[in-house]
Scaffold this motif. Structure first.
Motif, PDB file in Angstrom:
ATOM      1  N   LEU A 373      69.985  65.641   1.713  1.00  0.00           N
ATOM      2  CA  LEU A 373      71.075  64.669   1.853  1.00  0.00           C
ATOM      3  C   LEU A 373      70.818  63.841   3.098  1.00  0.00           C
ATOM      4  CD1 LEU A 373      73.836  63.417   1.208  1.00  0.00           C
ATOM      5  CD2 LEU A 373      74.910  65.338   2.402  1.00  0.00           C
ATOM      6  N   PHE A 374      70.509  62.571   2.903  1.00  0.00           N
ATOM      7  CA  PHE A 374      70.173  61.663   4.000  1.00  0.00           C
ATOM      8  C   PHE A 374      71.254  60.594   4.137  1.00  0.00           C
ATOM      9  CE2 PHE A 374      66.346  63.277   2.023  1.00  0.00           C
ATOM     10  CZ  PHE A 374      65.544  63.677   3.084  1.00  0.00           C
ATOM     11  N   VAL A 375      71.430  60.103   5.360  1.00  0.00           N
ATOM     12  CA  VAL A 375      72.380  59.021   5.623  1.00  0.00           C
ATOM     13  C   VAL A 375      71.616  57.783   6.080  1.00  0.00           C
ATOM     14  CG1 VAL A 375      74.308  58.238   7.060  1.00  0.00           C
ATOM     15  CG2 VAL A 375      74.276  60.581   6.190  1.00  0.00           C
ATOM     16  N   VAL A 376      71.979  56.634   5.547  1.00  0.00           N
ATOM     17  CA  VAL A 376      71.429  55.346   5.983  1.00  0.00           C
ATOM     18  C   VAL A 376      72.592  54.406   6.260  1.00  0.00           C
ATOM     19  CG1 VAL A 376      69.260  55.603   4.692  1.00  0.00           C
ATOM     20  CG2 VAL A 376      71.241  54.528   3.588  1.00  0.00           C
ATOM     21  N   GLY A 377      72.277  53.201   6.717  1.00  0.00           N
ATOM     22  CA  GLY A 377      73.328  52.215   6.957  1.00  0.00           C
ATOM     23  C   GLY A 377      73.656  52.045   8.422  1.00  0.00           C
ATOM     24  N   ASP A 378      74.824  51.462   8.710  1.00  0.00           N
ATOM     25  CA  ASP A 378      75.157  51.101  10.083  1.00  0.00           C
ATOM     26  C   ASP A 378      75.725  52.253  10.904  1.00  0.00           C
ATOM     27  OD1 ASP A 378      77.764  51.251   9.099  1.00  0.00           O
ATOM     28  OD2 ASP A 378      77.892  49.095   8.769  1.00  0.00           O
ATOM     29  N   GLY A 379      75.593  53.475  10.407  1.00  0.00           N
ATOM     30  CA  GLY A 379      75.893  54.646  11.214  1.00  0.00           C
ATOM     31  C   GLY A 379      74.643  55.453  11.456  1.00  0.00           C
ATOM     32  N   ALA A 380      73.515  54.915  10.996  1.00  0.00           N
ATOM     33  CA  ALA A 380      72.232  55.618  11.119  1.00  0.00           C
ATOM     34  C   ALA A 380      71.125  54.594  11.374  1.00  0.00           C
ATOM     35  CB  ALA A 380      71.940  56.415   9.856  1.00  0.00           C
ATOM     36  N   LYS A 381      71.355  53.740  12.335  1.00  0.00           N
ATOM     37  CA  LYS A 381      70.404  52.675  12.635  1.00  0.00           C
ATOM     38  C   LYS A 381      69.249  53.191  13.489  1.00  0.00           C
ATOM     39  CE  LYS A 381      73.195  49.679  14.548  1.00  0.00           C
ATOM     40  NZ  LYS A 381      74.374  50.550  14.633  1.00  0.00           N
ATOM     41  N   GLY A 382      68.145  52.461  13.438  1.00  0.00           N
ATOM     42  CA  GLY A 382      67.020  52.767  14.305  1.00  0.00           C
ATOM     43  C   GLY A 382      67.291  52.281  15.711  1.00  0.00           C
ATOM     44  N   LYS A 383      66.660  52.891  16.688  1.00  0.00           N
ATOM     45  CA  LYS A 383      66.891  52.555  18.097  1.00  0.00           C
ATOM     46  C   LYS A 383      66.517  51.095  18.378  1.00  0.00           C
ATOM     47  CE  LYS A 383      66.178  55.777  21.032  1.00  0.00           C
ATOM     48  NZ  LYS A 383      67.584  55.929  21.510  1.00  0.00           N
ATOM     49  N   GLY A 384      67.431  50.414  19.055  1.00  0.00           N
ATOM     50  CA  GLY A 384      67.167  49.033  19.435  1.00  0.00           C
ATOM     51  C   GLY A 384      67.284  48.041  18.301  1.00  0.00           C
ATOM     52  N   GLY A 385      67.860  48.469  17.180  1.00  0.00           N
ATOM     53  CA  GLY A 385      67.996  47.576  16.034  1.00  0.00           C
ATOM     54  C   GLY A 385      69.337  46.875  16.029  1.00  0.00           C
ATOM     55  N   ILE A 386      69.322  45.570  16.205  1.00  0.00           N
ATOM     56  CA  ILE A 386      70.564  44.799  16.198  1.00  0.00           C
ATOM     57  C   ILE A 386      71.089  44.708  14.765  1.00  0.00           C
ATOM     58  CG2 ILE A 386      71.623  42.562  16.674  1.00  0.00           C
ATOM     59  CD1 ILE A 386      69.444  42.072  18.743  1.00  0.00           C
ATOM     60  N   GLU A 387      72.259  45.253  14.534  1.00  0.00           N
ATOM     61  CA  GLU A 387      72.949  45.164  13.243  1.00  0.00           C
ATOM     62  C   GLU A 387      72.017  45.428  12.056  1.00  0.00           C
ATOM     63  OE1 GLU A 387      75.876  45.444  13.543  1.00  0.00           O
ATOM     64  OE2 GLU A 387      76.602  44.363  15.268  1.00  0.00           O
ATOM     65  N   VAL A 388      71.772  44.417  11.192  1.00  0.00           N
ATOM     66  CA  VAL A 388      71.012  44.659   9.962  1.00  0.00           C
ATOM     67  C   VAL A 388      69.562  45.038  10.243  1.00  0.00           C
ATOM     68  CG1 VAL A 388      72.511  43.253   8.530  1.00  0.00           C
ATOM     69  CG2 VAL A 388      70.565  42.177   9.679  1.00  0.00           C
ATOM     70  N   GLU A 389      69.042  44.632  11.393  1.00  0.00           N
ATOM     71  CA  GLU A 389      67.688  45.071  11.754  1.00  0.00           C
ATOM     72  C   GLU A 389      67.694  46.579  11.993  1.00  0.00           C
ATOM     73  OE1 GLU A 389      65.492  43.035  11.245  1.00  0.00           O
ATOM     74  OE2 GLU A 389      65.829  41.054  12.106  1.00  0.00           O
ATOM     75  N   GLY A 390      68.768  47.070  12.588  1.00  0.00           N
ATOM     76  CA  GLY A 390      68.905  48.504  12.801  1.00  0.00           C
ATOM     77  C   GLY A 390      69.033  49.255  11.495  1.00  0.00           C
ATOM     78  N   VAL A 391      69.748  48.658  10.535  1.00  0.00           N
ATOM     79  CA  VAL A 391      69.862  49.267   9.212  1.00  0.00           C
ATOM     80  C   VAL A 391      68.475  49.408   8.587  1.00  0.00           C
ATOM     81  CG1 VAL A 391      70.738  48.949   6.867  1.00  0.00           C
ATOM     82  CG2 VAL A 391      72.220  48.461   8.828  1.00  0.00           C
ATOM     83  N   ALA A 392      67.663  48.348   8.690  1.00  0.00           N
ATOM     84  CA  ALA A 392      66.308  48.380   8.131  1.00  0.00           C
ATOM     85  C   ALA A 392      65.446  49.430   8.824  1.00  0.00           C
ATOM     86  CB  ALA A 392      65.669  47.003   8.234  1.00  0.00           C
ATOM     87  N   LEU A 393      65.550  49.520  10.143  1.00  0.00           N
ATOM     88  CA  LEU A 393      64.785  50.525  10.882  1.00  0.00           C
ATOM     89  C   LEU A 393      65.214  51.933  10.467  1.00  0.00           C
ATOM     90  CD1 LEU A 393      64.758  48.987  14.479  1.00  0.00           C
ATOM     91  CD2 LEU A 393      62.782  49.294  12.984  1.00  0.00           C
ATOM     92  N   GLY A 394      66.513  52.127  10.255  1.00  0.00           N
ATOM     93  CA  GLY A 394      67.011  53.423   9.836  1.00  0.00           C
ATOM     94  C   GLY A 394      66.523  53.798   8.450  1.00  0.00           C
ATOM     95  N   VAL A 395      66.500  52.825   7.540  1.00  0.00           N
ATOM     96  CA  VAL A 395      65.995  53.092   6.189  1.00  0.00           C
ATOM     97  C   VAL A 395      64.510  53.423   6.247  1.00  0.00           C
ATOM     98  CG1 VAL A 395      65.507  52.055   3.932  1.00  0.00           C
ATOM     99  CG2 VAL A 395      67.750  51.715   5.009  1.00  0.00           C
ATOM    100  N   ARG A 396      63.771  52.695   7.056  1.00  0.00           N
ATOM    101  CA  ARG A 396      62.328  52.963   7.211  1.00  0.00           C
ATOM    102  C   ARG A 396      62.119  54.400   7.697  1.00  0.00           C
ATOM    103  NH1 ARG A 396      57.970  49.773   5.707  1.00  0.00           N
ATOM    104  NH2 ARG A 396      58.771  47.928   6.798  1.00  0.00           N
TER     105      ARG A 396
END
Length: 407
Positions: A373-396
């Motif tokens: 069970l994995f979480v993605v989206g704007d509660g699981a962003k990658g470090k230093g990712g501004i908004e949707v860029e963070g969402v993409a980093l988190g999905v990656r």
């Protein structure tokens, strides 16, 4: 593998588009539309948005653009020129890239040293870091408010350091042609072309867990067996979908402490340009508004012919929503004196429809106490990712974890 994706927001669609290349993917969305807080909202001939602005922080070379290309989503992203401007107290505009021009001579001399120190900062908030440099704090608040819906005082300096590094690495903003819908429509097309399914108006009631591993989802009372679950509804809501006996105490405690970020967007219609360019107008000397964009310079289709769509954003600073809106509207009158415009819509983002489900810098990553069970989206962003860029980093990052877990 058979995979269920809960939520058809940007994170869910990115995940589904990537995983549906090799797996059997079904997306479940409780709303009657996909895109979540990243899609267009048609209104009086304008293309407003359900949340995010028609702007991608790192444009055609950033994490979101790269992931879109990797999954086969054809989206044209046009770099904003200029990248941004700063509105001074005297009404003059300076380039956001030359923000040092607005600082005192004493602060200017220390900017190179501050910049080097900022990139390695690990502790404190952005406001703590700028203590002793009062002329830089309004600029920091404007940037944090615009980019993160936060203030410098509640943004970890470590996150700002990571953002600065990403700005150097990926570049500055861009505008997706067709707005937010241009992105999510392309992703939905990829999912369907890969044989995946997007079920709208379909709510997932529970995640079934056996021996600590996700084994299915309950949809309208029916159990659907799956091999893995990707949730795009945030850690807190996801944790309510499975038996609490699997909720680890430390994880549960953290969930009680993290908070969403909240904000207000004001959409304006005007026959003449208000900002005058497609980049960001930062407004550090207002009472509430943090930044404004006017993307119709790049994509006129987002407004009726001959009109411009201008959108402002402000982080929510108090619980009095009406007062916050009033202050934002008053700011706009001062920012655009003598300009003719009408207010199309005022939108607020908080609670279960926030700017971010977890404020930037406090993201909890992609893993949960339940295996598979994995979480993605704007509660699981990658470090230093501004908004949707963070969402993409988190999905990656989720895709890398998925590959490690399942090969």
């Amino acid at each position: 593998m058979k995979i269920a994706v809960i939520g058809a927001g940007l994170g869910g669609l990115l995940s589904a588009a990537a995983l549906s290349k090799e797996h059997d993917v079904t997306v479940y969305e409780q709303l009657d539309m996909y895109g979540g807080r990243f899609t267009n909202l048609p209104y009086k001939g304008f293309q407003l948005t359900t949340g995010a602005f028609h702007m991608i922080p790192h444009g055609p070379t950033g994490p979101l653009a790269l992931l879109l290309k990797d999954v086969g989503a054809d989206v044209e992203i046009v770099r904003s020129k200029p990248e941004g401007t700063v509105l001074m107290q005297d009404g003059k505009l300076v380039s956001a890239m030359n923000f040092v021009d607005v600082l005192s001579p004493a602060t200017k001399l220390k900017v190179p040293l501050l910049a080097m120190k900022a990139l390695g900062q690990k502790t404190g908030t952005a406001a703590d870091f700028l203590k002793g440099f009062p002329d830089m704090l309004p600029l920091a608040d404007s940037f944090c408010g615009w980019a993160l819906s936060a203030t410098a005082a509640n943004t970890p300096m470590e996150e700002i350091a990571a953002i600065l590094k990403n700005m150097q690495k990926y570049g500055m903003p861009g505008i997706p042609m067709g707005g937010c819908s241009g992105v999510v429509d392309a992703l939905a097309g990829v999912v369907e072309d890969n044989g995946g399914r997007i079920n709208l108006s379909t709510r997932v009631d529970a995640v079934k867990v056996e021996d600590g591993r996700a084994t299915g989802v309950s949809v309208a009372g029916q159990n659907v067996p799956v091999d893995a679950v990707i949730s795009n509804i945030g850690h807190q809501l996801t944790s309510k979908l499975y038996d609490r006996k699997y909720l680890e105490p430390k994880y549960a405690e953290v969930l009680t402490k993290v908070k969403p970020s909240a904000g207000i967007k004001i959409c304006l219609a005007a026959e003449e340009p208000l900002v005058g360019h497609p980049g960001v107008l930062f407004t550090p000397y207002t009472r509430r508004v943090n930044g404004i964009n006017e993307v119709t310079h790049t994509d006129p289709s987002l407004a009726p012919k001959g009109m411009h769509l201008t959108m402002s954003h402000q982080t929510l600073r108090s619980a009095d929503m009406q007062q916050e809106i009033k202050l934002g509207l008053e700011d706009l009158k001062k920012i655009f004196p003598g300009k003719k415009y009408s207010v199309l819509m005022v939108q607020s983002y908080k609670d279960d429809w926030p700017v971010n489900r977890i404020s930037s810098g406090y993201d909890l990553g992609n893993l949960t106490p339940v295996k598979g069970l994995f979480v993605v989206g704007d509660g699981a962003k990658g470090k230093g990712g501004i908004e949707v860029e963070g969402v993409a980093l988190g999905v990656r990052n989720m895709l890398e974890l998925f590959e490690k877990a399942y090969g």
